[in-house]
Design a protein around this motif. Sequence first.
Motif, PDB file in Angstrom:
ATOM      1  N   HIS A   9       0.811  -1.181  -0.022  1.00  0.00           N
ATOM      2  CA  HIS A   9       0.091  -0.268   0.076  1.00  0.00           C
ATOM      3  C   HIS A   9       0.954   1.005  -0.018  1.00  0.00           C
ATOM      4  O   HIS A   9       1.253   1.693   1.059  1.00  0.00           O
ATOM      5  N   ARG A  92      -6.760  -8.589   4.296  1.00  0.00           N
ATOM      6  CA  ARG A  92      -6.067  -7.304   3.864  1.00  0.00           C
ATOM      7  C   ARG A  92      -4.683  -7.130   4.864  1.00  0.00           C
ATOM      8  O   ARG A  92      -3.819  -6.728   4.440  1.00  0.00           O
ATOM      9  N   LEU A  96      -1.876  -7.377   2.663  1.00  0.00           N
ATOM     10  CA  LEU A  96      -1.522  -6.182   2.336  1.00  0.00           C
ATOM     11  C   LEU A  96      -0.775  -5.289   3.293  1.00  0.00           C
ATOM     12  O   LEU A  96       0.200  -4.690   2.964  1.00  0.00           O
TER      13      LEU A  96
END
Length: 202
Positions: A9, A92, A96
């Motif tokens: 990210h 996530r 991520l």
Amino acid sequence: MNSPFPQLHAPLFVLVVFGTLVVARLEALLIPMDFYFTFESLFSDRTAHNHVLALLAKTAPPLLVGLAAGLYIVGWSGPKGGRGVRSSLARRIRGLYSPTLFAAGFFASLLSAWPAMVYWDLLASPAVAHLKPAFLGLYAVYMLAFGYVTVLGMLFGIYLFEHWAAGPPGIESVSMKELARVGGLWLLNSSLASFAMKAITS
């Protein structure tokens, strides 16, 4: 085609790197250097008086920035989502946010050590000039510890937020087992770096 490398990210990565460097700089101005874990010890006769306190002081910035990132992530995702929302957040976190926070902590540590790495031959005294390979290996372990403690801060922030929100039991995104695993990896790498530094500078 799926990449073998995890996605990051980008905005969160930049914010965590910048935030860690800023908090570390502010901490260095407030805490006496005798209690600050630093690889500049290899360039002088000054070493930390208490390696445990020094190590905790050095890893406090990535822990705090990771904690803030975790609170933001779970707050933005919604504090009282149902099982599907929590399950999506958990995926996530693992796929991520954890890789992003680890990479950001690692890179922040790399940036803070970059001058010493590049200008070793100019900064190091002749008495320790031959320790360059040990220094680079030791700092690699230290950078891993920075990555893990940043992730630990994020996970702890999410864990605290979800428990404060008092949502339905059994839908937590972060378990105590996950906290213990990442915390153990941080302690392992930090201990190796700290004991090796003490041995080299003693």
